[in-house]
Design an enzyme around this catalytic site. Structure first.
Site, short mmCIF file in Angstrom:
data_model
loop_
_atom_site.label_atom_id
_atom_site.label_comp_id
_atom_site.label_asym_id
_atom_site.label_seq_id
_atom_site.Cartn_x
_atom_site.Cartn_y
_atom_site.Cartn_z
N GLU A 1 48.53 4.82 -50.07
CA GLU A 1 49.39 4.84 -51.25
C GLU A 1 50.46 3.76 -51.17
OE1 GLU A 1 51.08 8.73 -51.83
OE2 GLU A 1 49.12 9.72 -51.85
N GLU B 1 47.06 6.22 -60.64
CA GLU B 1 47.24 7.65 -60.93
C GLU B 1 48.35 7.85 -61.94
OE1 GLU B 1 47.48 10.29 -57.56
OE2 GLU B 1 48.02 12.00 -58.83
O1 KIV Z 1 44.42 13.11 -52.14
C1 KIV Z 1 43.87 12.87 -53.20
O2 KIV Z 1 42.93 13.55 -53.65
C2 KIV Z 1 44.38 11.74 -53.96
C3 KIV Z 1 44.22 11.82 -55.45
C4 KIV Z 1 45.30 12.66 -56.02
C5 KIV Z 1 44.22 10.49 -56.04
O3 KIV Z 1 44.97 10.87 -53.42
#
Ligand code: KIV
Length: 283
Positions: free
Chosen positions: A115, A182
């Protein structure tokens, strides 16, 4: 035939939507592969969906590796992406490379996801330079949701939209092979899709992307604690399971289960001997 990264670039160029869903376990991964879905994310959302935590923060590398390994076995012919959990890449480039490497060595994933945009560019670069495929993830990034003021959509003002675009460009520039957006408005995600040469995936970022992701527990109606706006339900597994378990409970209480067909009969001549023996013991 298992798709490779160049197939996803080809799909982007042909405007053929990429299908993408999370999985956390072996059986679900087998269903996903049979359904012909292109990519699986072993997301750290398993913190909520599997472990019942309030968020993703407590999830560890060991948990992610164990679940990715199970998913790999369930979907050997599907492109699998492992999600780097909180503090597995934030401390330094070195830590990021080591933990990304664990995913590949210990669970056989095809890529990892992390992220952040501008602020994790050096982490992405380091992992790519070590020879691994990376998917970036910007917009609503759950691991930093407290800094974002909660699970809130991003890019809804001009200033925030420009910040998302800067993040997307930084992720591509750092060498990521794909990016996930997202909870970003479709106008902004469409702009990012057209600007970037790498495949742009969406979860709550609208149709104008190169593919769509859903959390499998939301899509199948397994996780009921909360449902984000972007979710579409395709089944009601929690409801069906609860009904089935209530029926089982009722059958056991009433003696309706098990029936003769659920038991193992003795070999007939042995039963005759057994009944004789039991009678002798009783008298
Ligand atoms: O952990 C996950 O499933 C994700 C999604 C929310 C994109 O990162």
């Amino acid at each position: 035939m298992k798709k490779k990264i160049h197939d996803f670039f080809e799909m982007k160029n042909k405007r053929e939507p990429i299908t993408f869903i999370t999985s956390y376990d072996y059986p679900t991964a087998t269903f996903v592969e049979k359904a012909g879905i292109d990519m699986i994310l072993v997301g750290d959302s398993l913190g909520m969906c599997i472990y019942g935590y309030d968020g993703t923060m407590p999830v560890t590398m060991d948990q992610m590796i164990a679940h990715s390994d199970a998913v790999r076995r369930g979907a050997p012919n599907t492109f699998v992406i492992g999600d780097m959990p909180f503090l597995s890449y934030q401390p330094s480039d070195q830590v990021a490379v080591e933990n990304a490497g664990r995913f590949f060595k210990e669970s056989g994933v095809d890529a990892i996801k992390l992220e952040g945009g501008v602020r994790v560019a050096s982490r992405i670069r380091a992992i790519v330079e070590a020879g691994m495929l990376v998917m970036g993830h910007i917009g609503l990034t759950p691991q930093s949701s407290s800094q974002l003021g909660g699970f809130k959509a991003q890019g809804r003002t001009l200033e925030s939209a420009k910040a998302q675009i800067d993040d997307a460009l930084a992720v591509q520039e750092a060498g990521a092979a794909m990016i996930l957006l997202e909870a970003i408005p479709p106008e902004v995600s469409g702009y990012i899709r057209k600007t970037l040469s790498i495949p742009v995936l969406s979860i709550g970022a609208g149709l104008d992307c190169d593919g769509q992701l859903l959390i499998v527990s939301d899509a199948l109606g397994i996780f009921e604690a909360f449902t984000p706006k972007f979710v579409k339900r395709y089944a009601e597994i929690a409801k069906v399971s609860t009904e089935a378990l209530s029926a089982y409970c009722k059958d056991v209480k009433s003696g309706a289960f098990p029936e003769t067909k659920h038991t193992y009969g003795m070999i007939p001549e042995e039963r005759v001997k057994f009944e004789k023996w039991a009678k002798s013991k009783r008298s």
